[in-house]
Scaffold this active site. Structure first.
Site, PDB file in Angstrom:
ATOM      1  N   LYS A  33       0.822  -1.217   0.000  1.00  0.00           N
ATOM      2  CA  LYS A  33       0.000   0.000   0.000  1.00  0.00           C
ATOM      3  C   LYS A  33       0.854   1.264   0.000  1.00  0.00           C
ATOM      4  O   LYS A  33       0.644   2.166  -0.820  1.00  0.00           O
ATOM      5  CB  LYS A  33      -0.910  -0.016   1.234  1.00  0.00           C
ATOM      6  CG  LYS A  33      -1.731   1.236   1.422  1.00  0.00           C
ATOM      7  CD  LYS A  33      -2.301   1.290   2.829  1.00  0.00           C
ATOM      8  CE  LYS A  33      -1.190   1.430   3.845  1.00  0.00           C
ATOM      9  NZ  LYS A  33      -1.625   1.826   5.179  1.00  0.00           N
ATOM     10  N   THR A  34       1.826   1.338   0.909  1.00  0.00           N
ATOM     11  CA  THR A  34       2.661   2.543   1.016  1.00  0.00           C
ATOM     12  C   THR A  34       3.441   2.779  -0.275  1.00  0.00           C
ATOM     13  O   THR A  34       3.568   3.913  -0.751  1.00  0.00           O
ATOM     14  CB  THR A  34       3.628   2.435   2.212  1.00  0.00           C
ATOM     15  OG1 THR A  34       2.859   2.216   3.394  1.00  0.00           O
ATOM     16  CG2 THR A  34       4.440   3.696   2.374  1.00  0.00           C
ATOM     17  N   ASP A 212      -4.819   7.966   3.165  1.00  0.00           N
ATOM     18  CA  ASP A 212      -4.338   6.655   3.592  1.00  0.00           C
ATOM     19  C   ASP A 212      -5.246   6.119   4.703  1.00  0.00           C
ATOM     20  O   ASP A 212      -5.836   6.888   5.460  1.00  0.00           O
ATOM     21  CB  ASP A 212      -2.897   6.795   4.096  1.00  0.00           C
ATOM     22  CG  ASP A 212      -2.271   5.462   4.436  1.00  0.00           C
ATOM     23  OD1 ASP A 212      -2.725   4.430   3.901  1.00  0.00           O
ATOM     24  OD2 ASP A 212      -1.322   5.434   5.242  1.00  0.00           O
ATOM     25  N   GLU A 213      -5.342   4.791   4.834  1.00  0.00           N
ATOM     26  CA  GLU A 213      -6.149   4.135   5.885  1.00  0.00           C
ATOM     27  C   GLU A 213      -7.574   4.699   5.910  1.00  0.00           C
ATOM     28  O   GLU A 213      -8.116   5.027   6.967  1.00  0.00           O
ATOM     29  CB  GLU A 213      -5.484   4.313   7.264  1.00  0.00           C
ATOM     30  CG  GLU A 213      -4.071   3.777   7.360  1.00  0.00           C
ATOM     31  CD  GLU A 213      -3.991   2.249   7.433  1.00  0.00           C
ATOM     32  OE1 GLU A 213      -5.023   1.582   7.225  1.00  0.00           O
ATOM     33  OE2 GLU A 213      -2.889   1.730   7.673  1.00  0.00           O
ATOM     34  N   GLN A 243      -9.895  -4.515   7.226  1.00  0.00           N
ATOM     35  CA  GLN A 243      -9.060  -4.141   8.374  1.00  0.00           C
ATOM     36  C   GLN A 243      -9.642  -2.939   9.128  1.00  0.00           C
ATOM     37  O   GLN A 243      -8.917  -2.225   9.817  1.00  0.00           O
ATOM     38  CB  GLN A 243      -7.632  -3.831   7.913  1.00  0.00           C
ATOM     39  CG  GLN A 243      -6.910  -5.041   7.338  1.00  0.00           C
ATOM     40  CD  GLN A 243      -5.448  -4.767   7.056  1.00  0.00           C
ATOM     41  OE1 GLN A 243      -4.619  -4.659   7.974  1.00  0.00           O
ATOM     42  NE2 GLN A 243      -5.100  -4.636   5.789  1.00  0.00           N
ATOM     43  N   ARG A 588      -0.721 -10.501  10.434  1.00  0.00           N
ATOM     44  CA  ARG A 588       0.542  -9.959  10.966  1.00  0.00           C
ATOM     45  C   ARG A 588       1.655 -11.004  10.848  1.00  0.00           C
ATOM     46  O   ARG A 588       2.840 -10.681  10.970  1.00  0.00           O
ATOM     47  CB  ARG A 588       0.418  -9.578  12.458  1.00  0.00           C
ATOM     48  CG  ARG A 588      -0.616  -8.531  12.855  1.00  0.00           C
ATOM     49  CD  ARG A 588      -0.546  -7.288  12.037  1.00  0.00           C
ATOM     50  NE  ARG A 588      -1.501  -7.349  10.940  1.00  0.00           N
ATOM     51  CZ  ARG A 588      -1.460  -6.582   9.856  1.00  0.00           C
ATOM     52  NH1 ARG A 588      -0.477  -5.713   9.712  1.00  0.00           N
ATOM     53  NH2 ARG A 588      -2.365  -6.685   8.919  1.00  0.00           N
TER      54      ARG A 588
END
Length: 681
Positions: A33-34, A212-213, A243, A588
């Site tokens: 994503k980043t 973002d997010e 998420q 994770r």
């Protein structure tokens, strides 16, 4: 452009090259994503978009800083200035510095922190818990309610009182030219909403907006984004509906679920290639999350080997669980695994107590991430202070902590007088209260004097009580001081009450195992458990699942997979958000994932038999029929809202196959509607 396109897959490349219009980038866990966001920023600049026209909003300063440096590294040439990449609140601060005059206030305002806010509220001399008032004022502001709105909507006396304090609080901020954290979003929206030309001008300045997010945005952030993109609709949001785990603090998953319906001609791009986890871990995560109805739908695709199968372990109780996991972790470290690549996750903080003790006994160094160790939490420190005081009434340190907690009407001035007089008389504070009554009666008010005498007598009574029955003593402690009851009034009561129940259960368990022991022995035992001298940088991590968001570990243990613990069940809980938490926890893990459950734990202060979490069978880690329960958030009398029929009250709850069917009275008209088509109010 070669540098920008380097190592991008086809979906990422498509997202980078999509310039105009509204764009929803569904970025699955570990899908780069980043990299996609920073590559898109660099792509816009490389194609002649002025950096001043680009605005990228994040949720943390760390994320903004990382994106800024990564975007710079992708550019062929140095640029004189970077686009604005910051948190929502930093953007609000900058906006207010330039536009505060629209509220007839100077831009020399000062931002206050949470402690400042609480001190201001406390100055209004209220008997209500300060954290409760603090939380309600934040809720008012995030819902854009003025003090007048709050006063008009308040029905219960306590909330009318809070609304009045809100009015005084707002007047105080304006008089002293202060703004709090919530104002950094609420005031910019207010200015833009009241000034159409300024709104147009601001929107035209930021022609390309990225968020973002996005799944973590609340209603106010959504409204602010609509204002900022009103003149161009060039809004690119990046997030993962699977998420979305912050509904309890105001995040609205509908912002991402309904984005393509709200913003016309939205281009949806899914990033599904996962570069983090093995295929077996991804298979389990995919199987778990597909049980949710309210999702946009995507499936993570692995890019690594199959790896080890998910390990589902089971134990009789939490002591055996903690010993086993500590032993497994110790073996990993002895085999050469870096402790920093290992983590233990849990759904509720109270579960950390047993795993901390297991790690301590095994000599495994650990660090708590994003939270306090069990024995360092305020409510546990309060309980320990009470026990220390009962064991030794002359322990002034412990007495100072609890003399007015829970609040018993003692002002700071009265307490300070007592402490000073005890110091002058060279006695303990307890001795001064019980043996210098004539002096004390002259120093403090009649009410304070009576309260102090009652407090001292309660301590003496509990000293006698523990001699009669150590096991029942803890109930008498709670009945006398109401510590659990006090913490129930605070906004974060669920976590605190669970911790208190865990501590009470721990005490009872100690008494059962050591029937002839004294209170001192229990206090010494937990003092040893809570002292961890071997902490160093090479420690494993233990944390809540919420705190683990954005992190990754080679070896991951998730504990407490039982019904009632994970998923957490009860009034107001959202089973789909619980399942998203499970998905976040599992994704994770990079190499090995262990899911742990127990037959029993201390629950609400008593040992309780538990059944395995439905999530274990849903993800394929254990055999068993799926347990789909959609009734946890609804019961008879619940108020709900439907898009077409408006607000109604549930009169009946029933099951239709896997769905929950609600019979709802909408202003006299009764309708049968599936639960997934309404929202709880």
């Amino acid at each position: 452009m070669e540098k920008i396109y380097l190592n991008l897959n086809e979906a990422q490349k498509e997202a980078v090259q999509q310039v105009d219009g509204s764009i929803l980038i569904l970025a699955g866990a570990g899908s780069g994503k980043t990299k996609t966001i920073t590559s898109r920023v660099a792509y816009l600049i490389q194609n002649g978009i002025p950096p001043s026209s680009i605005l990228t909003l994040t949720f943390t300063n760390k994320a903004a800083s990382e994106m800024r440096s990564r975007a710079i590294s992708l550019l062929d040439e140095d640029i004189s200035y970077m686009p604005l990449m910051c948190t929502f609140h930093k953007f609000g601060l900058l906006f207010l510095k330039f536009n505060m005059q629209y509220l007839n206030r100077p831009n020399s305002f000062v931002i206050i922190d949470t402690d400042d806010k609480k001190r201001i509220i406390k100055s209004f001399n209220t008997d209500l818990p300060i954290p409760l008032i603090n939380s309600e004022i934040s809720r008012f502001k995030n819902n854009l309610l003025t003090p007048e709105d709050a006063q008009n909507s308040a029905q219960m006396p306590n909330f009318k009182h809070i609304a009045n304090i809100y009015k005084k609080y707002e007047e105080y901020l304006e008089q002293n030219n202060l703004v709090d954290f919530d104002d950094l979003l609420a005031l910019p929206f207010k200015i833009l909403d009241q000034n159409e030309e300024l709104c147009k001008e601001t929107s035209k300045r930021y022609q390309y907006i990225m968020v973002d997010e996005y799944q973590d945005t609340n209603d106010l952030q959504f409204k602010l984004l609509k204002k900022l993109s009103s003149q161009h609709n060039n809004l690119c949001v990046v997030g993962d509906d699977d998420q979305s785990i912050y509904g309890w603090r105001g995040a609205n998953i509908k912002n991402i679920l309904e984005f393509k319906d709200i913003f016309e001609n939205t281009k949806v791009i899914k990033l599904t290639h996962n570069y983090r986890s093995t295929n077996n871990i991804l298979k389990a995560a995919n199987e778990l999350i597909q049980n949710n109805r309210n999702r946009l739908g995507k499936k993570l695709i692995g890019t690594k080997e199959d790896g080890k199968e998910i390990d589902a372990i089971h134990h009789y109780d939490e002591m055996m669980e903690s010993r086993d996991i500590a032993s497994k972790i110790k073996k990993l470290i002895l085999d050469g695994v870096d402790p920093r690549d290992i983590a233990v996750l849990y759904r509720i903080n109270a579960l950390s107590r047993s795993i901390e003790e297991g790690l301590n006994r095994a000599g495994v160094p650990y660090k708590m991430v994003g939270g306090l160790k069990f024995y360092e939490r305020a409510e546990i420190k309060d309980l320990i202070s009470y026990l220390r005081l009962i064991a030794n009434p002359h322990d002034d340190f412990s007495l100072k902590r609890v003399i007015n907690k829970p609040k018993r009407g003692l002002g700071k001035a009265s307490v300070d007088k007592v402490l000073y007089s005890a110091f002058l008389n060279k006695t303990s504070v307890f001795t001064y209260i019980t043996s210098h009554q004539e002096e004390l009666e002259k120093e403090v008010s009649k009410k304070a004097f009576i309260t102090l005498q009652e407090f001292a007598k309660n301590i003496e009574d509990l000293q006698n009580s523990i001699k009669e029955s150590t096991y029942e003593f803890i109930d008498k402690l709670e009945d006398t001081f109401g510590i659990r009851k006090y913490y129930q009034t605070l906004p974060d009561s669920l976590d605190r009450i669970t911790n208190i129940d865990e501590f009470y259960g721990l005490f009872r368990d100690f008494v059962l195992q050591h029937p002839d022991s004294l209170l001192d022995e229990f206090l010494n035992d937990i003092a040893l458990q809570s002292d961890q001298d071997q902490i160093d940088e090479r420690s494993i991590s233990i944390m809540s699942i919420h705190a683990s968001k954005g992190l990754e570990f080679e070896y991951l243990f998730v504990i407490g997979l039982e019904e009632g613990f994970f998923p957490l069940l009860g009034d107001g809980t959202d089973l789909e958000e619980e399942r998203r938490l499970g998905y976040v926890a599992m994704t994770r893990a990079k190499k090995e994932l262990t899911l742990s459950s127990s037959d029993s734990r201390y629950y609400k202060g008593k040992r309780t038999g538990l059944s395995k979490s439905r999530f274990l069978s849903e993800c394929g880690a254990t055999k068993g029929s799926l347990k789909i329960d959609r009734t946890t958030a609804y019961k008879k009398g619940t108020l709900v809202k439907h898009k077409i029929f408006g607000i109604g009250r549930v009169t009946e709850v029933s099951k239709v196959k896997r769905e929950c069917k609600l019979t709802i009275n909408f202003g006299g008209t009764t309708r049968g509607i599936l639960a997934s088509f309404v929202e709880r109010i």
